[in-house]
Design an enzyme around this catalytic site. Sequence first.
Site, PDB file in Angstrom:
ATOM      1  N   SER A   1     -54.163-113.045  13.673  1.00 59.59           N
ATOM      2  CA  SER A   1     -53.394-114.280  13.826  1.00 59.59           C
ATOM      3  C   SER A   1     -54.133-115.483  13.260  1.00 59.59           C
ATOM      4  CB  SER A   1     -53.073-114.536  15.299  1.00 59.59           C
ATOM      5  OG  SER A   1     -54.265-114.677  16.047  1.00 59.59           O
TER       6      SER A   1
ATOM      7  N   HIS B   1     -49.097-110.733   9.522  1.00 57.24           N
ATOM      8  CA  HIS B   1     -49.144-111.227  10.895  1.00 57.24           C
ATOM      9  C   HIS B   1     -47.766-111.180  11.541  1.00 57.24           C
ATOM     10  CE1 HIS B   1     -49.694-114.851  13.797  1.00 57.24           C
ATOM     11  NE2 HIS B   1     -49.895-113.708  14.414  1.00 57.24           N
TER      12      HIS B   1
ATOM     13  N   GLU C   1     -45.859-113.366   8.760  1.00 55.27           N
ATOM     14  CA  GLU C   1     -46.635-114.122   7.784  1.00 55.27           C
ATOM     15  C   GLU C   1     -47.378-113.131   6.887  1.00 55.27           C
ATOM     16  OE1 GLU C   1     -47.828-118.281  10.031  1.00 55.27           O
ATOM     17  OE2 GLU C   1     -49.007-116.497  10.500  1.00 55.27           O
TER      18      GLU C   1
ATOM     19  N   ASN D   1     -49.806-120.980  13.677  1.00 54.82           N
ATOM     20  CA  ASN D   1     -50.884-121.402  14.567  1.00 54.82           C
ATOM     21  C   ASN D   1     -51.555-122.682  14.086  1.00 54.82           C
ATOM     22  OD1 ASN D   1     -50.645-119.471  16.550  1.00 54.82           O
ATOM     23  ND2 ASN D   1     -51.988-118.015  15.532  1.00 54.82           N
TER      24      ASN D   1
END
Length: 655
Positions: free
Chosen positions: A123, A144, A156, A195
Amino acid sequence: MEFDEIETIAVLGAGSMGHGIAEVAALAGFDVNLRDIKEEFVQNGYEQIEWSLEKLAEKDQISEDEANSAMDRVEPYVDVEAAVGEADFVIEAVPEKMEIKKDVYSDVEEHLPEEAIIATNTSSLSITNLAEETERPEQFCGMHFFNPPVRMQLVEVISGAETADETLDVTEELAEAFGKTPVRVRKDSPGFIVNRILVPLMNEACWMVSEDEATIEEIDSTTKFDVGLPMGAFELGDQVGNDVTYHVLEYMHDVLGDAYEPAPFLEETVEAEKFGKKTGEGFYDYEDGEGVDVPVDAGNEEIENRLLAVMANEVGNLVGQDVSNPRDIDQAVMLGAGYPEGPAKMADEAGLETLVEHLDEKYEESEHPRYEVSDGLREAAKAGGFHDADDEEDLEEFETIELEYPGDMVGHIKLSREARMNTVNPQMLEDLSDAVDLFEEDDDVRAILITGKGRAFSAGADVTGMASNADPISAIGLSQKGQSTFGKLEGCSMPVVAGIDGFALGGGFEMAMCADIRVASERSELGTPEHNLGLLPGWGGTQRLVDIVGLGRAKEIVFTAERFDAETMYDYGYVNEVVDNEEFEQKAHEWAADLAGGPPIAQQLTKRAMLKGLHDREAGLELESQAFGHLINTDDLMTGITAFMGDEEPEFEGK
């Protein structure tokens, strides 16, 4: 490795992410080798897949045959050679620690075929650093998934410094084969896209508490009801795990510098082992307290500006450092975090110049590097916005829907707020209205098909923030806007087919009422839950539903506020046909194509006469007779008679 050559996928790690990814791959038809270091770990992961597939079958989201076939494609392993020896593609999903991941790659390289690709489900860790532990950095990338992989749409796809474009292309194709939406991350950067937006936002919320500038309640109220995000910042932190947020932030701090320094309040919370829901206490108390209790009216403009400014600055970092572009950032955050709008669009709407001024002021006050305005944000502010600065050819014509032309004179409207289950907001009402106008003016379109992306036709109105903006005048205006838009759909000149797959609830249910034909998949759930919220169907549902199913059934559907399956709605007369889940797309298009082949003038006049006569029989009959007289003198009538006499299919031209 070409995508067409991928048959066997090895998933390394049978934890929550690993077994979820394995399940997704098996459902997509791939053979899956699920591997972990101990028999008990891999067996538990295997059993979790079995349990999840059974639940999906119970909810009619897949058939029992599909569940059984997917389960048959999964093989559990402890031995590395057996797991990867004949694999075409490896997805590593072991714990988020660099040392553990690197150890796995050294074992895998001994046995993995030379042409195989390795993707890591990290991540936030560096793809480039991880790839250095392999003998194939050009065949190594990030992939991801978001938790839970079975439900979350986003993947991702991240490039390392040496990743080949062909590797990224194949990985994106694989994600699409899984039924997911891949978003490419062009450059290896901590946090990637989602993130990188969420974690600094969470950290800024903690900084405000640390510096006694705001309370948890004020920040969460602002985040949820003023900014309009699905959860408060601290509510989301407890859901994700505050230890997880902190570790990602530590990594960002190490790599990117002091702009990502963890807030003291976040550190204190993690040191006290208040990790969130999983430990019973985080920012909220889930054992001895009331848990999450966010007041609807405790927010303020200062908090809103601060959070939007920090979020805009991160978008600027991602754009300025060529990690991604505004469109992809918005799509990723909407799909991965459930935002109703993307952060770039939200920042544009707030005004980038205002947000830049806010950051400059905060930097002058505190001199903390987290307030230094990124080059990407300054450039976008000068250009008038992130999206104005983006290439115009890359922008989509509509924000909440997609238009397609699948052939057979069908215009396809696809509701595309997938991250929000295609809930209807004011922008979607605008887009729908414009789309109807566009198709009305297109001589090559003679029928409209409306469907939804993902797991819902439309799960209703987007009620985020509605409680905090309970202004009767604006609510009346919203109701009238929806009535007008749906009425435009109902009254358009050509036949309309609603293809319902998944949820059609509330406003989505009302939208489908405006179609001439409704075809639903077996797994669909339909109904009007408004009475459970203390509301009523406000976009024409109290009127149109009576016309469709009768007064008694309409009262039953609205007053009980229950969800009804497609077969029941077929029995009630709301749905015209229920089709197999696998055949849904084909059948929905067939209905629209069939109607598109009909006589356009006769269809238009028939719709007018029927609508006119619903509540004024005499007016309807008068319009019917006038229409009948008009049609007698059309070329379409002669076309129809000629085809009938020759036992052929007519080709109406609308003349």
